[in-house]
Design a protein around this motif. Structure first.
Motif, PDB file in Angstrom:
ATOM      1  N   THR A 522      36.464 -57.263  49.977  1.00 30.10           N
ATOM      2  CA  THR A 522      35.168 -57.896  50.209  1.00 30.10           C
ATOM      3  C   THR A 522      35.314 -59.150  51.057  1.00 30.10           C
ATOM      4  OG1 THR A 522      34.480 -57.084  48.041  1.00 30.10           O
ATOM      5  CG2 THR A 522      33.100 -58.768  49.054  1.00 30.10           C
ATOM      6  N   TYR A 523      36.382 -59.888  50.836  1.00 37.38           N
ATOM      7  CA  TYR A 523      36.592 -61.126  51.591  1.00 37.38           C
ATOM      8  C   TYR A 523      37.061 -60.854  53.014  1.00 37.38           C
ATOM      9  CZ  TYR A 523      38.380 -65.701  52.906  1.00 37.38           C
ATOM     10  OH  TYR A 523      38.604 -66.882  53.568  1.00 37.38           O
ATOM     11  N   ASN A 524      37.851 -59.803  53.220  1.00 41.07           N
ATOM     12  CA  ASN A 524      38.463 -59.562  54.521  1.00 41.07           C
ATOM     13  C   ASN A 524      37.450 -59.087  55.557  1.00 41.07           C
ATOM     14  OD1 ASN A 524      40.962 -60.314  53.531  1.00 41.07           O
ATOM     15  ND2 ASN A 524      41.535 -58.234  52.980  1.00 41.07           N
ATOM     16  N   ASN A 525      37.851 -59.210  56.828  1.00 41.02           N
ATOM     17  CA  ASN A 525      36.921 -58.948  57.922  1.00 41.02           C
ATOM     18  C   ASN A 525      36.862 -57.498  58.361  1.00 41.02           C
ATOM     19  OD1 ASN A 525      36.028 -61.648  58.330  1.00 41.02           O
ATOM     20  ND2 ASN A 525      37.983 -62.124  59.294  1.00 41.02           N
ATOM     21  N   TYR A 526      38.015 -56.868  58.565  1.00 43.39           N
ATOM     22  CA  TYR A 526      38.056 -55.614  59.333  1.00 43.39           C
ATOM     23  C   TYR A 526      38.481 -54.391  58.540  1.00 43.39           C
ATOM     24  CZ  TYR A 526      37.977 -59.118  63.009  1.00 43.39           C
ATOM     25  OH  TYR A 526      37.643 -60.177  63.794  1.00 43.39           O
ATOM     26  N   VAL A 527      39.467 -54.544  57.675  1.00 39.61           N
ATOM     27  CA  VAL A 527      40.010 -53.399  56.961  1.00 39.61           C
ATOM     28  C   VAL A 527      39.942 -53.665  55.470  1.00 39.61           C
ATOM     29  CG1 VAL A 527      41.529 -52.613  58.812  1.00 39.61           C
ATOM     30  CG2 VAL A 527      42.338 -54.354  57.222  1.00 39.61           C
ATOM     31  N   GLY A 528      39.891 -52.583  54.696  1.00 37.27           N
ATOM     32  CA  GLY A 528      39.797 -52.741  53.260  1.00 37.27           C
ATOM     33  C   GLY A 528      40.379 -51.553  52.529  1.00 37.27           C
ATOM     34  N   PHE A 529      40.785 -51.778  51.284  1.00 36.06           N
ATOM     35  CA  PHE A 529      41.374 -50.727  50.465  1.00 36.06           C
ATOM     36  C   PHE A 529      40.302 -49.961  49.710  1.00 36.06           C
ATOM     37  CE2 PHE A 529      43.680 -49.409  46.489  1.00 36.06           C
ATOM     38  CZ  PHE A 529      44.513 -48.487  47.091  1.00 36.06           C
ATOM     39  N   VAL A 530      39.381 -50.669  49.083  1.00 31.81           N
ATOM     40  CA  VAL A 530      38.303 -50.040  48.314  1.00 31.81           C
ATOM     41  C   VAL A 530      37.048 -50.891  48.450  1.00 31.81           C
ATOM     42  CG1 VAL A 530      39.785 -48.889  46.620  1.00 31.81           C
ATOM     43  CG2 VAL A 530      39.060 -51.248  46.231  1.00 31.81           C
ATOM     44  N   PRO A 531      35.882 -50.340  48.139  1.00 30.37           N
ATOM     45  CA  PRO A 531      34.659 -51.157  48.139  1.00 30.37           C
ATOM     46  C   PRO A 531      34.720 -52.267  47.100  1.00 30.37           C
ATOM     47  CG  PRO A 531      34.141 -48.812  48.149  1.00 30.37           C
ATOM     48  CD  PRO A 531      35.607 -48.924  47.882  1.00 30.37           C
ATOM     49  N   ALA A 532      33.729 -53.135  47.155  1.00 35.45           N
ATOM     50  CA  ALA A 532      33.707 -54.287  46.253  1.00 35.45           C
ATOM     51  C   ALA A 532      33.669 -53.868  44.789  1.00 35.45           C
ATOM     52  CB  ALA A 532      32.501 -55.170  46.586  1.00 35.45           C
ATOM     53  N   ASP A 533      32.722 -53.014  44.444  1.00 32.60           N
ATOM     54  CA  ASP A 533      32.566 -52.584  43.055  1.00 32.60           C
ATOM     55  C   ASP A 533      31.917 -51.200  43.066  1.00 32.60           C
ATOM     56  OD1 ASP A 533      32.437 -52.613  40.241  1.00 32.60           O
ATOM     57  OD2 ASP A 533      30.399 -53.410  40.292  1.00 32.60           O
ATOM     58  N   TYR A 534      32.757 -50.174  43.148  1.00 31.18           N
ATOM     59  CA  TYR A 534      32.281 -48.793  43.259  1.00 31.18           C
ATOM     60  C   TYR A 534      32.535 -48.105  41.939  1.00 31.18           C
ATOM     61  CZ  TYR A 534      31.753 -44.087  45.295  1.00 31.18           C
ATOM     62  OH  TYR A 534      31.351 -42.814  45.589  1.00 31.18           O
ATOM     63  N   GLU A 535      31.474 -47.592  41.336  1.00 32.20           N
ATOM     64  CA  GLU A 535      31.585 -46.947  40.030  1.00 32.20           C
ATOM     65  C   GLU A 535      31.010 -45.536  40.123  1.00 32.20           C
ATOM     66  OE1 GLU A 535      29.824 -49.428  37.052  1.00 32.20           O
ATOM     67  OE2 GLU A 535      30.519 -51.256  38.022  1.00 32.20           O
ATOM     68  N   LEU A 536      31.857 -44.556  39.920  1.00 33.28           N
ATOM     69  CA  LEU A 536      31.456 -43.158  39.968  1.00 33.28           C
ATOM     70  C   LEU A 536      31.914 -42.474  38.686  1.00 33.28           C
ATOM     71  CD1 LEU A 536      30.523 -40.504  41.296  1.00 33.28           C
ATOM     72  CD2 LEU A 536      32.745 -40.389  42.427  1.00 33.28           C
ATOM     73  N   SER A 537      30.984 -41.780  38.033  1.00 34.58           N
ATOM     74  CA  SER A 537      31.337 -41.025  36.832  1.00 34.58           C
ATOM     75  C   SER A 537      30.583 -39.706  36.840  1.00 34.58           C
ATOM     76  CB  SER A 537      30.998 -41.817  35.562  1.00 34.58           C
ATOM     77  OG  SER A 537      29.601 -42.041  35.460  1.00 34.58           O
ATOM     78  N   SER A 538      31.209 -38.704  36.244  1.00 32.46           N
ATOM     79  CA  SER A 538      30.600 -37.374  36.175  1.00 32.46           C
ATOM     80  C   SER A 538      31.001 -36.743  34.856  1.00 32.46           C
ATOM     81  CB  SER A 538      31.074 -36.507  37.343  1.00 32.46           C
ATOM     82  OG  SER A 538      30.514 -35.211  37.267  1.00 32.46           O
ATOM     83  N   HIS A 539      30.010 -36.309  34.087  1.00 29.43           N
ATOM     84  CA  HIS A 539      30.257 -35.656  32.800  1.00 29.43           C
ATOM     85  C   HIS A 539      29.722 -34.231  32.900  1.00 29.43           C
ATOM     86  CE1 HIS A 539      30.106 -35.985  28.110  1.00 29.43           C
ATOM     87  NE2 HIS A 539      30.843 -34.989  28.547  1.00 29.43           N
ATOM     88  N   THR A 540      30.643 -33.270  33.036  1.00 28.35           N
ATOM     89  CA  THR A 540      30.282 -31.874  33.259  1.00 28.35           C
ATOM     90  C   THR A 540      30.372 -31.097  31.956  1.00 28.35           C
ATOM     91  OG1 THR A 540      31.153 -31.978  35.511  1.00 28.35           O
ATOM     92  CG2 THR A 540      30.856 -29.787  34.563  1.00 28.35           C
ATOM     93  N   ARG A 541      29.430 -30.180  31.783  1.00 29.04           N
ATOM     94  CA  ARG A 541      29.431 -29.284  30.627  1.00 29.04           C
ATOM     95  C   ARG A 541      29.240 -27.859  31.144  1.00 29.04           C
ATOM     96  NH1 ARG A 541      26.836 -33.636  30.386  1.00 29.04           N
ATOM     97  NH2 ARG A 541      24.898 -32.681  31.142  1.00 29.04           N
ATOM     98  N   GLY A 542      30.048 -26.938  30.641  1.00 31.21           N
ATOM     99  CA  GLY A 542      29.991 -25.579  31.166  1.00 31.21           C
ATOM    100  C   GLY A 542      30.203 -24.520  30.112  1.00 31.21           C
ATOM    101  N   LEU A 543      29.715 -23.315  30.420  1.00 30.65           N
ATOM    102  CA  LEU A 543      29.865 -22.155  29.557  1.00 30.65           C
ATOM    103  C   LEU A 543      30.179 -20.958  30.431  1.00 30.65           C
ATOM    104  CD1 LEU A 543      29.543 -21.024  26.626  1.00 30.65           C
ATOM    105  CD2 LEU A 543      27.174 -20.475  27.247  1.00 30.65           C
TER     106      LEU A 543
END
Length: 928
Positions: A522-543
């Motif tokens: 977030t602080y750097n100008n040009y390149v980055g490793f990951v977004p500032a605060d990225y939250e992804l979740s997935s709860h799958t249910r199957g039959l």
């Protein structure tokens, strides 16, 4: 562990994913069938018995993946006969011929086949099987990063490319390719459970080698009844079951000079009655990485280091990349280069933003309960639990970059946490009082997630003279990181009808997440490793339910149906950036002046009470000439009071944003599938697989009308851009029906030579992420404008269709005299509606996708095997693949293309360089 040590015994019962053996018992002298022969299939995992019919044929249609011995006992008129080394693969059929001689004419007959033999009569798919022994032998093939995963063994499979020395989460980069495809175009299964995350098609785990019974890699025709979907390949990992005798294993490892340690424990067995089996696996490893050399590529920094910040006049020559007299890059064209030097960047370390270390934790439990029946059959209940955690940290901390002194002297500045505000002076979509001026009581601090609290808000550079926590400096050794959690619970019941038919039903839950935190990025100008605060979740249910029946000697019929749904959440949070400036953008603006008698009409007013456009047509952001006030102004109490008349009523501020700001997605995927497959054996030498699969991919969009402020902003957009209107349609549903025929065949020329061919049409669910775009902030129209420009649509939902591929291949399999075998497979794969990704934010690799690709992949695969890795003696494998793959980009209905931006930049650059070649003294050319 106590349970694992106590419950010891013999073999297990049926595994969750099974394969088939079919064959014939023949008299070797007359080549006539032997009817009524008692045939046994036995392995450490399972044993089963059946009787040959009047034509001498027999079948076992539900065997656990393992290496079996097929045996016929001696009778009064015939000697015993057996075939060893018959390897069963999940969802595949292997054909054998047992020759039982009459007594006295031949002493006995024993035929042996290597456990991983390339020549597989009856197997109609282009599939490669990796057992636990081969996995162990190939553990270092993929490089040091793959010591603990199955990727090393997969890299020995023809048709597959895996970038060497990768580790951790495979979905974090394009590190695996099957026949020229992307890593998210591959179908992944864990013990028959589809584990492509519904939100983005990424595999969510590290594919640990712990607990692996068999790993199948399909480079060609995937079975029609496969649960996971993919268009370029398919990977299925079958989990171990208890074996006889019981086993326990503890592995401890340590590595140097780069830090590495590992612990893994496994135990498995069964009770004497074979009514219960168990497998337990638990492992952990920590690993660090160095790049290029033992000095982590330090010698490359001056040339290949990462650009951190422009060189400034005051610090020219004080940092790598800043030569004496470098031009001030913050003012392009502001002056000719000094001393003939070109402008430059401050360069960081070579390994900047590469993975610095990985932590991995795995736990697997697999239980089977046998239910004996009065008719002699036994049913099976399986309970499977798998849990995986991965943490990946980057080389990007302040200390990794060069330390606080380097950052301060280079012009980059010592990195600090960006903090923001939460507005509490009024709800979004409401009008504020006429005399509102803001003040400390109208906002609260919003600290950077996972940062220390109890400090002042980080609006300015941190102060090294004070405690880091109090001044907002990022801790010197804190690295950006992401972690992944995966948890699978499976409950399966299988009812067996002799050895010729079964009904299998299972249900599962599958949770995965991808959590990223990047204060340094977030602080750097040009390149980055990951977004500032990225939250992804997935709860799958199957039959899922499958019924298979060997109708007769010629036909094995399988019918399968499945349904899955998931609760998904993607929150790409950047609220902490709303205090970075006092300039009004859609991120920083809290409210705007409107006509209080008609506040939602979409008309903005300036501080002079004149109607003005709400948006800046040049960049689709807010028009700074409108009467916006910002979070910083609200906190300081410097909001200009709303006075006078705006339109037909008093001027008042309409609250547009209380602070939350994120690309937000809660699309609900609902997938259903149905397939019919017939394993047809018209003659002893022929095996034909005919399959037809139907998939329905449905995506239920979320409600996007969460505040009156959004109505105002849609009206403002449509007032200003009547030819590019947008419409906020909530709860949209996108659905796609796909019919896919599959065909495969083998012809056994002789026991050592097999010809195989297959064709299949494959469809893959598009990413849920691409189907609808929602936002926590009300300012949606200007964010969706880039999709409108591509012609995707003018609503939050986008019709991104499933990509489809047609796969063709042919194989020649031959075993030479001795223990050497070869397999050659030419292939062709052509896709339609392939989804090509484009950047929404290049710095953090945040992307979307469009159906604009048509890929052609062609080439051939070659594998030569010598010996058997599970036996004594010399064993070796050679694999080679030639792939020629290219993509044609189609244009959208409006004539746009995802490569237009690249072409425009190239044209602009070429035009500028031509100008500078003719005008070398022009000061603007100093920036080329």
């Amino acid at each position: 562990m106590v349970l694992a040590f106590v419950l010891q015994g013999t073999t297990s019962v049926l595994a969750g994913t099974t394969g088939q053996i079919s064959g014939t018992v023949l008299d070797p002298q007359t080549n006539q069938p032997v009817s009524g022969a008692r045939v046994t299939a036995a392995s450490p995992s399972q044993s089963a018995t059946t009787t040959s019919d009047a034509t001498g044929r027999f079948s076992f249609i539900s065997l656990a993946p393992d290496t079996y011995t097929i045996a016929v006992p001696a009778t009064a008129t015939r000697d015993a006969a057996s075939i060893s080394g018959v390897t069963v693969q999940a969802d595949q059929t292997i054909t054998v011929s047992v020759q039982q001689p009459t007594k006295l004419k031949q002493i006995g007959a024993v035929t042996s086949r290597a456990s991983g033999a390339l020549v597989k009569p009856g197997t109609t798919a282009d599939v490669y099987s990796i057992n636990s022994v081969t996995q162990d032998k190939a553990s270092s093939v993929g490089g040091g990063g793959n010591l603990n995963s199955a990727w090393s063994a997969i890299s020995t499979v023809p048709g597959v490319f895996i970038a060497p020395n990768q580790s951790g989460y495979i979905g974090a980069g394009a590190t695996i390719s099957v026949r020229g495809g992307d890593y998210d175009q591959i179908g992944y299964e864990l013990d028959g459970i589809p584990v492509n995350r519904a939100f983005d098609n990424y595999p969510s785990g590290a594919l640990s080698s712990l607990g692996q019974q068999e790993l199948q890699v399909y480079t060609g025709a995937t079975p029609a009844n496969a649960e996971a979907t993919g268009i370029s390949g398919y990977i299925n990992q079958v989990i171990r079951t208890g074996t006889a005798p019981a086993s326990r294993n503890l592995t401890l490892a340590i590595g140097s000079p780069v830090f590495y340690n590992k612990v893994a424990f496994e135990a498995g067995g069964a009770n004497p009655a074979r009514t219960f089996s168990y497998y337990l696996g638990a492992g952990a490893y920590n690993q660090s990485f160095r790049y290029y050399d033992q000095y982590n590529g330090a010698s490359l920094q001056n040339v290949w280091g990462a650009p951190l910040t422009p060189c400034a006049f005051a610090v020219a020559g004080s940092a790598p990349g800043c030569g004496n007299g470098a031009v001030d890059y913050t003012n392009p064209g502001g002056g000719a280069p000094l001393s003939g030097q070109a402008p430059a960047y401050v360069l960081g370390p070579y390994q900047y933003n590469s993975v610095a270390a990985v932590q991995d934790r795995d736990t697997i439990l697999n239980f089977h309960f046998g239910l004996p029946r009065k008719d002699g059959n036994r049913d099976d209940i399986q309970v499977l639990f798998d849990n995986n955690y991965i943490n990946n940290a980057a080389y990007d901390s302040t200390n990794d970059t060069g330390g606080a002194v380097f950052a301060a002297n280079s012009g980059l500045g010592v990195p600090f946490y960006y903090d923001g505000y939460q507005f509490v002076g009024g709800k979004s979509g409401t009008l504020l009082p006429v005399g509102f001026t803001g003040g400390p009581n109208t906002v609260t601090n919003y600290f950077f997630p996972q940062s220390p609290t109890g400090r002042g808000i980080g609006l300015t550079n941190c102060d090294l003279a004070h405690d880091n926590i109090q001044s907002g400096c990022i801790e010197p050794d804190r690295r950006d990181a992401f972690n992944n959690n995966q948890s699978v619970v499976k409950l399966q019941y299988q009812r067996n009808f002799g050895t010729n038919a079964f009904l299998r039903v299972y249900g599962y839950t599958y949770y995965s997440n991808w959590l990223q935190t990047g204060p340094q990025t977030t602080y750097n100008n040009y390149v980055g490793f990951v977004p500032a605060d990225y939250e992804l979740s997935s709860h799958t249910r199957g039959l899922s339910a499958t019924f298979s029946d060997q109708l007769n000697a010629q036909h094995l019929l399988s019918v399968q149906g499945a349904y899955t749904t998931a609760t998904t959440l993607r929150d790409n949070n950047t609220q902490m950036l709303n205090a970075t400036s006092s300039s009004a953008t859609d991120r920083r603006a809290v409210g705007v002046l409107v006509d209080s008698s008609n506040p939602l009409n979409g008309v903005c007013y300036s501080q002079a009470h004149v109607a003005v456009p709400c948006y800046n047509a040049a960049n689709n952001n807010f028009n700074r000439g409108a009467g916006f006030f910002t979070f910083r102004q609200a906190a300081a109490g410097t909001v200009t009071p709303a006075l006078g008349t705006c339109g037909g009523g008093p001027c008042q501020y309409l609250v547009l944003n209380e602070g939350p700001y994120a690309t937000y997605n809660t699309v609900v995927p609902k997938f259903s599938s149905f397939s019919v497959t017939d394993q047809w054996k018209p003659r002893d030498r022929w095996n034909i697989n005919l399959g037809l699969r139907f998939d329905r991919f449905e995506f239920d969009g979320s409600d996007t009308t969460n505040t009156p402020a959004r109505q105002f902003l849609y009206n403002a957009w449509n007032n200003q851009f009547p030819t590019a209107k947008q419409f906020n349609v909530p709860n949209q549903i996108e659905a796609y029906d796909m019919l896919q025929p599959r065909f495969g065949m083998t012809y056994t020329v002789d026991p050592r030579t097999v010809l195989r061919a297959s064709y299949g049409r494959y469809a893959q669910a598009p990413n849920s992420a691409f189907q609808q775009y929602d936002f926590l902030q009300p300012s949606a129209p200007n964010k969706l404008a880039q999709f409108v420009a591509f012609g995707v649509g003018n609503t939050p939902a986008h019709s991104i269709r499933p990509p489809v591929s047609n796969n063709y291949d042919f194989s020649f399999e031959h075993q030479f005299r001795g223990d050497t075998s070869v397999k050659v497979t030419p292939f062709l794969r052509k896709t339609q509606d392939q989804i090509q990704q484009f950047f929404l934010d290049q710095k953090t690799a945040f992307v979307s996708g469009l159906n604009v690709g048509r890929q052609t992949s062609q080439g051939f695969e070659l594998e030569v095997d010598k010996g058997d890795f599970s036996r004594n003696g010399l064993a070796a494998r050679l694999s080679f693949t030639y792939t020629n793959s290219y993509i044609n980009y189609t244009r959208l209905a409006n004539g746009a293309s995802v490569v237009d931006g690249f072409n425009q930049q190239i044209q602009q650059y070429n035009g500028f360089t031509s100008f500078c070649a003719s005008n070398p003294g022009d000061k603007r050319c100093a920036t080329v």
